[in-house]
Enzyme design. Structure first.
Site, mmCIF file in Angstrom:
data_model
loop_
_atom_site.group_PDB
_atom_site.id
_atom_site.type_symbol
_atom_site.label_atom_id
_atom_site.label_comp_id
_atom_site.label_asym_id
_atom_site.label_seq_id
_atom_site.Cartn_x
_atom_site.Cartn_y
_atom_site.Cartn_z
ATOM 1 N N ARG A 237 0.698 -1.198 -0.080
ATOM 2 C CA ARG A 237 -0.067 0.073 -0.068
ATOM 3 C C ARG A 237 1.158 1.150 -0.069
ATOM 4 O O ARG A 237 1.920 1.318 0.451
ATOM 5 C CB ARG A 237 -0.887 -0.057 1.137
ATOM 6 C CG ARG A 237 -1.928 -1.081 1.331
ATOM 7 C CD ARG A 237 -3.103 -0.730 0.146
ATOM 8 N NE ARG A 237 -4.070 -1.509 0.149
ATOM 9 C CZ ARG A 237 -4.361 -2.470 -0.474
ATOM 10 N NH1 ARG A 237 -3.594 -2.980 -1.352
ATOM 11 N NH2 ARG A 237 -5.263 -3.350 -0.474
ATOM 12 N N GLU A 266 -4.404 7.436 -4.774
ATOM 13 C CA GLU A 266 -5.021 6.680 -5.931
ATOM 14 C C GLU A 266 -6.106 7.315 -6.275
ATOM 15 O O GLU A 266 -7.138 7.329 -5.425
ATOM 16 C CB GLU A 266 -4.946 5.314 -5.838
ATOM 17 C CG GLU A 266 -3.517 4.780 -5.365
ATOM 18 C CD GLU A 266 -3.438 3.038 -4.933
ATOM 19 O OE1 GLU A 266 -4.605 2.613 -5.320
ATOM 20 O OE2 GLU A 266 -2.516 2.749 -4.526
ATOM 21 N N HIS A 285 -1.981 0.348 -9.591
ATOM 22 C CA HIS A 285 -2.531 -0.614 -8.744
ATOM 23 C C HIS A 285 -3.295 -1.902 -9.538
ATOM 24 O O HIS A 285 -4.268 -2.224 -9.468
ATOM 25 C CB HIS A 285 -3.641 -0.121 -7.923
ATOM 26 C CG HIS A 285 -3.734 -0.743 -6.595
ATOM 27 N ND1 HIS A 285 -4.158 -0.301 -5.383
ATOM 28 C CD2 HIS A 285 -3.636 -2.237 -6.098
ATOM 29 C CE1 HIS A 285 -4.367 -1.126 -4.521
ATOM 30 N NE2 HIS A 285 -3.935 -2.110 -4.997
HETATM 31 C C1 DGY Z 1 -6.075 -6.255 -2.550
HETATM 32 O O1 DGY Z 1 -6.763 -7.165 -3.133
HETATM 33 O O2 DGY Z 1 -5.862 -5.804 -1.575
HETATM 34 C C2 DGY Z 1 -5.190 -5.574 -3.784
HETATM 35 O O3 DGY Z 1 -4.442 -4.628 -3.556
HETATM 36 C C3 DGY Z 1 -6.277 -5.080 -4.658
HETATM 37 O O4 DGY Z 1 -7.009 -3.921 -4.251
#
Ligand code: DGY
Length: 326
Positions: A237, A266, A285
């Site tokens: 993240r 984002e 992402h």
């Molecule tokens: C998750 O599944 O957490 C990935 O980052 C996609 O959002």
């Protein structure tokens, strides 16, 4: 009487059909301008919620007094206040496992793209600059035989180790709350302190979930411990890294580069300084974003939600305390 499911993510027809067999379904497209208002209107009817990428805060939960279960189409659950959901007796589920290999592929795509300057040089070719032989100014750096440092040794970390050790002949060091003897025995990975890992690695790949303990984990001090030729990869993240400190380190070439799939905010703003830097590969992402994996995640979320609403324990319970309270 059928229960009501509010869906804030589009599903394939077969999955939608499965939900409709068991429940009334209200679909809300949160990408539309009036999406949030429509979600607010739907929440009072909801027994179940299914979706992703929405911060489900207490003001939204207050609108949903009948809510029994939330099925997130993600492995990360940083969009939810788990303690609040648990207090309200609402089950939260996620979708681990099905996205592990795909997300590890994304990590490796970023390792290769940054080390071998794939994006920068592909743009250079398109711009018509390839007029003769390449020289050292265009060379990248090797991936095979280097040291990969993995921060967080969960499922995705393990899938990265497998690729690195078996496929690329890399040495692997890792930092994790718990040592992982099986990974050490299988792939020769070695456990390190975070500082030790940062000092030793040619590639540092972040795979930890976002939590109070990991927010800002990599700041100016930690970037300062990395080798000048090292590359930072972030598939966890954005908020795990102090983005301002990272931009400084990249601008001043205190590290070689960064491959980033996640950002503090984002979508990444088009005027982000990160996009001015040739030594950055930024992707939107895409960790789990393949047709197959997104479908598998959606299927997993549907299974979890239908189980929870039928009073059967779902496979991927994030807050098992709620189940124990039933
Ligand atoms: C998750 O599944 O957490 C990935 O980052 C996609 O959002």
């Amino acid at each position: 009487m059928k229960k009501t499911i509010v869906l804030y993510k589009r599903l394939s027809d077969d999955l939608l059909g499965r939900l409709r067999e068991q429940a009334e379904v209200i679909f809300v497209d949160t990408a539309q301008a009036d999406g949030l208002a429509r979600l607010r209107d739907a929440l009072p009817h909801a027994h179940g919620l299914l979706g992703a990428s929405l911060r489900l805060d207490s003001s939204l939960l207050d609108l949903a007094p009948q809510l029994e279960a939330v099925a997130s189409v993600s492995v990360g659950v940083d969009n939810y206040d788990i303690a609040d959901l648990t207090r309200r007796g609402i089950v939260l589920t996620n979708t681990p496992d099905v996205l592990t290999e795909t997300t590890a592929d994304t990590g490796f795509a970023l390792i290769l793209a940054t080390a071998r300057r794939v994006v920068e040089l592909a743009s250079w070719v398109r711009a018509g600059h390839w007029q003769g032989n390449l020289g050292p100014a265009h060379f990248g750096t090797d991936v095979h035989g280097k040291t990969l440092g993995i921060v967080g040794m969960g499922r995705i970390g393990e899938a990265l180790v497998k690729r690195a050790a078996a496929g690329f002949g890399m040495r692997v060091v890792y930092h994790s709350r718990q040592p992982k003897p099986a990974v050490e025995a299988l792939y020769g990975a070695a456990c390190r302190s975070l500082d030790g890992l940062l000092e030793e690695s040619d590639f540092v790949c972040l795979t930890v979930p976002l939590s109070a303990a990991t927010e800002g984990l990599i700041g100016a001090r930690e970037l300062g411990l990395m080798k000048p030729e090292a590359i930072l990869i972030n598939i966890s993240r954005g908020r795990v890294v102090d983005e301002t400190a990272l931009i400084e380190a990249l601008r001043e070439e205190r590290i070689r580069g960064a491959g980033l799939d996640v950002f503090v905010k984002e979508p990444l703003a088009v005027d982000s300084p990160l996009l001015q830097l040739d030594n950055v590969v930024a992707t939107p992402h895409i960790g789990s974003a393949t047709h197959e994996t997104r479908q598998a995640m959606a299927r997993c979320a549907v299974d979890n939600l239908l189980c929870a609403l039928a009073d059967q324990r779902p496979q991927n319970l994030v807050n098992p305390q709620v189940w124990a309270m039933r």
